[in-house]
Design a protein around this motif. Structure first.
Motif, PDB file in Angstrom:
ATOM      1  N   THR A  52       0.139  -0.862  -0.275  1.00  0.00           N
ATOM      2  CA  THR A  52       0.116  -0.231   0.165  1.00  0.00           C
ATOM      3  C   THR A  52       0.625   0.989  -0.155  1.00  0.00           C
ATOM      4  O   THR A  52       0.356   2.424   0.073  1.00  0.00           O
ATOM      5  CB  THR A  52      -1.044  -0.237   0.882  1.00  0.00           C
ATOM      6  N   ARG A  69      -2.540   4.047  -3.377  1.00  0.00           N
ATOM      7  CA  ARG A  69      -2.482   2.361  -3.606  1.00  0.00           C
ATOM      8  C   ARG A  69      -3.348   2.032  -2.704  1.00  0.00           C
ATOM      9  O   ARG A  69      -2.712   0.691  -1.668  1.00  0.00           O
ATOM     10  CB  ARG A  69      -1.683   1.397  -4.161  1.00  0.00           C
ATOM     11  N   SER A  73      -4.094  -3.084  -4.100  1.00  0.00           N
ATOM     12  CA  SER A  73      -3.566  -3.734  -4.889  1.00  0.00           C
ATOM     13  C   SER A  73      -4.498  -2.906  -6.419  1.00  0.00           C
ATOM     14  O   SER A  73      -2.865  -2.698  -6.537  1.00  0.00           O
ATOM     15  CB  SER A  73      -4.856  -4.902  -5.354  1.00  0.00           C
ATOM     16  N   SER A  75      -4.543   0.420  -8.224  1.00  0.00           N
ATOM     17  CA  SER A  75      -3.870   2.246  -8.032  1.00  0.00           C
ATOM     18  C   SER A  75      -4.635   3.391  -8.480  1.00  0.00           C
ATOM     19  O   SER A  75      -4.500   3.273  -9.874  1.00  0.00           O
ATOM     20  CB  SER A  75      -2.280   2.620  -8.434  1.00  0.00           C
ATOM     21  N   CYS A  92       1.017   1.645 -16.429  1.00  0.00           N
ATOM     22  CA  CYS A  92       1.704   1.213 -15.078  1.00  0.00           C
ATOM     23  C   CYS A  92       1.869  -0.295 -15.477  1.00  0.00           C
ATOM     24  O   CYS A  92       1.811  -0.913 -16.179  1.00  0.00           O
ATOM     25  CB  CYS A  92       0.182   1.273 -15.035  1.00  0.00           C
ATOM     26  N   SER A  94       3.998  -4.320 -13.680  1.00  0.00           N
ATOM     27  CA  SER A  94       3.727  -4.788 -11.851  1.00  0.00           C
ATOM     28  C   SER A  94       4.314  -5.871 -11.801  1.00  0.00           C
ATOM     29  O   SER A  94       5.068  -6.309 -13.174  1.00  0.00           O
ATOM     30  CB  SER A  94       2.266  -5.299 -11.861  1.00  0.00           C
TER      31      SER A  94
END
Lengths: 117, 112
Positions: A52, A69, A73, A75, A92, A94
């Protein structure tokens, strides 16, 4: 499986307006990154989250840019008082864990093309 | 300033040839190295990553890393017109292990 998703795919706004860009990472990925890409350039780092918290926001260009975020999870990248120079593709990405070794490979979403008129 | 340089390009090769893409980086302590492919109007797609000196092969792609000389290269064997794209080199730097620093990219065109 599903990849990184971003909404909206395109956003046109007027100078001075506020915008929010959303990113939904790959399920199970703990690290989330924001980049922006201008035409003819490679992506430029903005901020990343581990869980987070924002672990590194050194790439945010100024205090008009902010990202959250809240549940570790999804954002949201928020841009206040948009300027024409903010026009770019916001990407973005991940990764399963932080970059720097196996599992740290970053996978990009399709991006949001922001145009500030 | 940490830099990733991709100075050669655009590159044009005939179909079936080997395409060689090069990238140099400024921080000797860099740890992770990535090649992304980006088609026009699309986002970057990860095609190779390498963490140790030497070669790493995956299908028609080979990544080569030489930390002493601070370069990483990508070889594409039996090039196909579908390989025509911009190839981005990315590096993670010492002390900033989680953010990628990208080069500007090299545009590859494979002629049928």
């Amino acid at each position: 499986g599903a990849g990184v998703s971003q909404t909206p795919s395109n956003k046109v706004t007027e100078k001075g307006k506020y915008v929010e860009l959303r990113c939904d990472p790959i399920s199970g990925h703990t690290a989330l990154y924001w980049y922006r890409q201008s035409l003819g350039q490679g992506p430029e780092f903005l901020i990343y989250f581990q869980g987070t918290g924002a672990a590194d926001d050194s790439g945010l260009p100024n205090d008009r840019f902010f990202a959250v975020r809240p549940e570790g999870s999804v954002s949201t990248l928020k841009i206040q008082r948009t300027e024409r120079g903010d026009s770019a593709v916001y990407l973005c990405a991940s990764s399963l864990r932080l970059a720097g070794g196996p599992g740290g490979e970053q996978f990009f979403g399709p991006g949001t093309r922001l145009t500030v008129l | 300033q940490k830099e990733v340089e991709q100075n050669s390009g655009p590159l044009s090769v005939p179909e079936g040839a080997i395409a060689s893409l090069n990238c140099t980086y400024s921080d000797r302590g860099s740890q992770s190295f990535f090649w992304y492919r980006q088609y026009s109007g699309k986002s970057p797609e990860l095609i190779m990553f390498i963490y140790s000196n030497g070669d790493k092969e995956d299908g028609r792609f080979t990544a080569q890393l030489n930390k002493a000389s601070q370069y990483v290269s990508l070889l594409i064997r039996d090039s196909q017109p579908s390989d025509s794209a911009t190839y981005l080199c990315a590096v993670t730097y010492t002390g900033a292990n989680s953010k990628l620093t990208f080069g500007k990219g090299i545009t590859l065109s494979v002629r049928p």
